[in-house]
Design a protein around this motif. Sequence first.
Motif, mmCIF file in Angstrom:
data_model
loop_
_atom_site.group_PDB
_atom_site.id
_atom_site.type_symbol
_atom_site.label_atom_id
_atom_site.label_comp_id
_atom_site.label_asym_id
_atom_site.label_seq_id
_atom_site.Cartn_x
_atom_site.Cartn_y
_atom_site.Cartn_z
ATOM 1 N N UNK A 191 0.846 -1.208 0.000
ATOM 2 C CA UNK A 191 0.000 0.000 0.000
ATOM 3 C C UNK A 191 0.881 1.257 0.000
ATOM 4 N N UNK A 192 1.915 1.254 0.862
ATOM 5 C CA UNK A 192 2.804 2.419 0.945
ATOM 6 C C UNK A 192 3.492 2.693 -0.385
ATOM 7 N N UNK A 193 3.978 1.608 -1.008
ATOM 8 C CA UNK A 193 4.702 1.745 -2.263
ATOM 9 C C UNK A 193 3.767 2.269 -3.369
ATOM 10 N N UNK A 194 2.538 1.743 -3.391
ATOM 11 C CA UNK A 194 1.549 2.192 -4.379
ATOM 12 C C UNK A 194 1.210 3.664 -4.155
ATOM 13 N N UNK A 195 1.117 4.028 -2.890
ATOM 14 C CA UNK A 195 0.824 5.411 -2.529
ATOM 15 C C UNK A 195 1.918 6.336 -3.070
ATOM 16 N N UNK A 196 3.175 5.897 -2.898
ATOM 17 C CA UNK A 196 4.315 6.687 -3.373
ATOM 18 C C UNK A 196 4.246 6.834 -4.900
ATOM 19 N N UNK A 197 3.961 5.710 -5.555
ATOM 20 C CA UNK A 197 3.860 5.691 -7.014
ATOM 21 C C UNK A 197 2.801 6.679 -7.496
ATOM 22 N N UNK A 198 1.630 6.621 -6.849
ATOM 23 C CA UNK A 198 0.529 7.508 -7.218
ATOM 24 C C UNK A 198 0.880 8.966 -7.008
ATOM 25 N N UNK A 199 1.518 9.264 -5.881
ATOM 26 C CA UNK A 199 1.867 10.656 -5.596
ATOM 27 C C UNK A 199 2.869 11.189 -6.611
ATOM 28 N N UNK A 200 3.851 10.360 -6.953
ATOM 29 C CA UNK A 200 4.865 10.813 -7.926
ATOM 30 C C UNK A 200 4.222 11.104 -9.273
ATOM 31 N N UNK A 256 -4.938 9.132 -15.354
ATOM 32 C CA UNK A 256 -3.614 8.703 -14.899
ATOM 33 C C UNK A 256 -3.742 7.499 -13.964
ATOM 34 N N UNK A 257 -4.655 7.594 -13.007
ATOM 35 C CA UNK A 257 -4.874 6.503 -12.058
ATOM 36 C C UNK A 257 -5.386 5.271 -12.802
ATOM 37 N N UNK A 258 -6.316 5.479 -13.740
ATOM 38 C CA UNK A 258 -6.876 4.334 -14.463
ATOM 39 C C UNK A 258 -5.780 3.579 -15.225
ATOM 40 N N UNK A 259 -4.903 4.321 -15.907
ATOM 41 C CA UNK A 259 -3.848 3.651 -16.688
ATOM 42 C C UNK A 259 -2.873 2.923 -15.757
ATOM 43 N N UNK A 260 -2.544 3.548 -14.616
ATOM 44 C CA UNK A 260 -1.665 2.877 -13.641
ATOM 45 C C UNK A 260 -2.333 1.606 -13.122
ATOM 46 N N UNK A 261 -3.604 1.736 -12.773
ATOM 47 C CA UNK A 261 -4.385 0.634 -12.220
ATOM 48 C C UNK A 261 -4.428 -0.541 -13.213
ATOM 49 N N UNK A 301 -2.187 -1.085 -15.702
ATOM 50 C CA UNK A 301 -0.920 -1.556 -16.250
ATOM 51 C C UNK A 301 0.135 -1.861 -15.198
ATOM 52 N N UNK A 302 -0.094 -1.439 -13.949
ATOM 53 C CA UNK A 302 0.950 -1.595 -12.941
ATOM 54 C C UNK A 302 0.413 -2.381 -11.742
ATOM 55 N N UNK A 303 0.995 -3.565 -11.499
ATOM 56 C CA UNK A 303 0.525 -4.412 -10.403
ATOM 57 C C UNK A 303 0.604 -3.723 -9.051
ATOM 58 N N UNK A 304 1.640 -2.875 -8.872
ATOM 59 C CA UNK A 304 1.798 -2.220 -7.570
ATOM 60 C C UNK A 304 0.589 -1.328 -7.293
ATOM 61 N N UNK A 305 0.206 -0.536 -8.302
ATOM 62 C CA UNK A 305 -0.930 0.368 -8.130
ATOM 63 C C UNK A 305 -2.213 -0.435 -7.895
ATOM 64 N N UNK A 306 -2.404 -1.458 -8.708
ATOM 65 C CA UNK A 306 -3.637 -2.240 -8.608
ATOM 66 C C UNK A 306 -3.718 -2.936 -7.253
ATOM 67 N N UNK A 307 -2.613 -3.579 -6.829
ATOM 68 C CA UNK A 307 -2.602 -4.271 -5.542
ATOM 69 C C UNK A 307 -2.851 -3.288 -4.409
ATOM 70 N N UNK A 328 -17.662 -2.333 -10.666
ATOM 71 C CA UNK A 328 -18.664 -2.730 -11.653
ATOM 72 C C UNK A 328 -18.049 -3.072 -12.999
ATOM 73 N N UNK A 329 -16.844 -2.541 -13.291
ATOM 74 C CA UNK A 329 -16.195 -2.844 -14.567
ATOM 75 C C UNK A 329 -15.139 -3.933 -14.345
ATOM 76 N N UNK A 330 -14.289 -4.133 -15.335
ATOM 77 C CA UNK A 330 -13.330 -5.230 -15.247
ATOM 78 C C UNK A 330 -11.926 -4.734 -15.589
ATOM 79 N N UNK A 331 -11.039 -4.772 -14.580
ATOM 80 C CA UNK A 331 -9.673 -4.286 -14.797
ATOM 81 C C UNK A 331 -8.902 -5.163 -15.783
#
Lengths: 270, 220
Positions: free
Chosen positions: A111-120, A142-147, A149-155, A217-220
């Motif tokens: 969660x911390x690492x994803x948070x850092x990624x999102x903030x950057x 930006x969040x949608x594309x990270x979510x 394409x990036x496992x860290x963000x999604x997790x 409701x949608x599918x990542x």
Amino acid sequence: MPGLQQSVAKCLAEWVVPFSNGRILLSPVCCGPEACRHSFPDCWIEAVVTDQTDRRADSARAPLVRAAAQQFAHKPYSLVNLDDVVAAVDVTRGGMYFHFPSKQALAIAVIDEADKLGREAAAGVLASKLSGLETLIDLSYLVAVLDLSDDMARAGLYLLESIGRADGIEERSLRELVNALSQIARRAVDEGDIAAGRDPDDVARLLVSMYIGVRHTSDLDAPRQFLLDIEKAWKLLLPGFANPERMGYLQQFVHRRTAVALGKMTLPNC
Amino acid sequence: MTVRQARSEVTRRKIIDAAVGLFNDVGYSNAGLGDIVEHAGLTKGALYHHFSSKEALAAAIIDEGSDILLKTFQSISRSPAPALESMIHGVLVVVEMANTDKLVRMGAVLLRIFAKFSDLSTTNYGVWLAEMATQVRRAQSEGDLRAEIDAQKAADFIVSALLGAELISNALSGGADVLERVTETWELLLPAVASEQSLPYLREYLGRESMRRHGRSAST
């Protein structure tokens, strides 16, 4: 750590270096190399050993978090097996427990690492200095594309909902997010893109709810559909708070962001 | 970074800041290395450790300024926006920065002074032409820029037109109206390069950009 090896060499030349818990404590007892080796053989050996363990442990932390993110991004928290995590990075269970005493500790690190990624990533959008409402739309894509394409963000986002409730992490993160978005929405009110009289806090909360809702409701795993669903949500929400005179432009703005995001998702390794 | 490297970096910063201030006050040719040393509160030895000559110092200022601008432009290009929007927006942000950031501004001034006497300008403008061409290609693939236009030629044309606008603004108004001039240049450039279906939207995008800037300068 060549620095430490040099310190050890220096110890042999000038100092005795006792080690405790892998930390160097320079002792002002002068001795020659041979005296050092003979008088303190354990010290010297321990120095080298400590050095190696430390190096192994340090380098294991980040890969462990990455491997955990891969698991947490595609399985529910309860079904993630830590054996799969350690197997992916070639670390023993003991090695993992050195850094993360529990599954929860590992999840919180994700969660911390994803948070850092999102903030950057968000800092880049904010530095662009677009208008407030344009910034809010850009951030959602930006969040949608990270979510997508990036496992860290999604997790990170999954874990926030599943285990975040326990320590109030979810509440804290969402409150911070709503506050940050609310400030941007306030700017959008001043710029006339959001209709006068709309409460920026309400707009911020609505946008966060929208994104979390679409995630459910949608599918990542169907990126195209997910992005089209985000676009639909924006097009339905905008008339609720945007200035009617700017609607034509803003709808196009959303449509153009969707097109760019779709383009990104069709590229390999993006 | 070791303590020694950090200290050395602080010294280097001091020298560059003092030089930018002095070049700004008395002009590049009137500023001697002795004055710079005095302003920075350092010794000549410290200066020569970092810069072998005044020209080397000028080159460092040009490089740093140019680097700041390029990084800003690239960071805007990486945002979720379509390329042509990023180009319009990025150019305006960069031009505004070149007008307000002392180091960046001095870098641009020095680049003009050295233009004909060194390869600094070839390198610096070359990077911009390449960067712009990348964005032009992306804008073409996104359908905003007409497909039949040669990407590199379009990039060269856009960069030349914008640099010209900046030069004229500096010559005629000391840079005070540079944002208006660059905006006007975009207004003229867009019908020349934009695709028919994107043009109305892009005009509105540009209109909003300049309106927002006016709003900001009026409120501050």
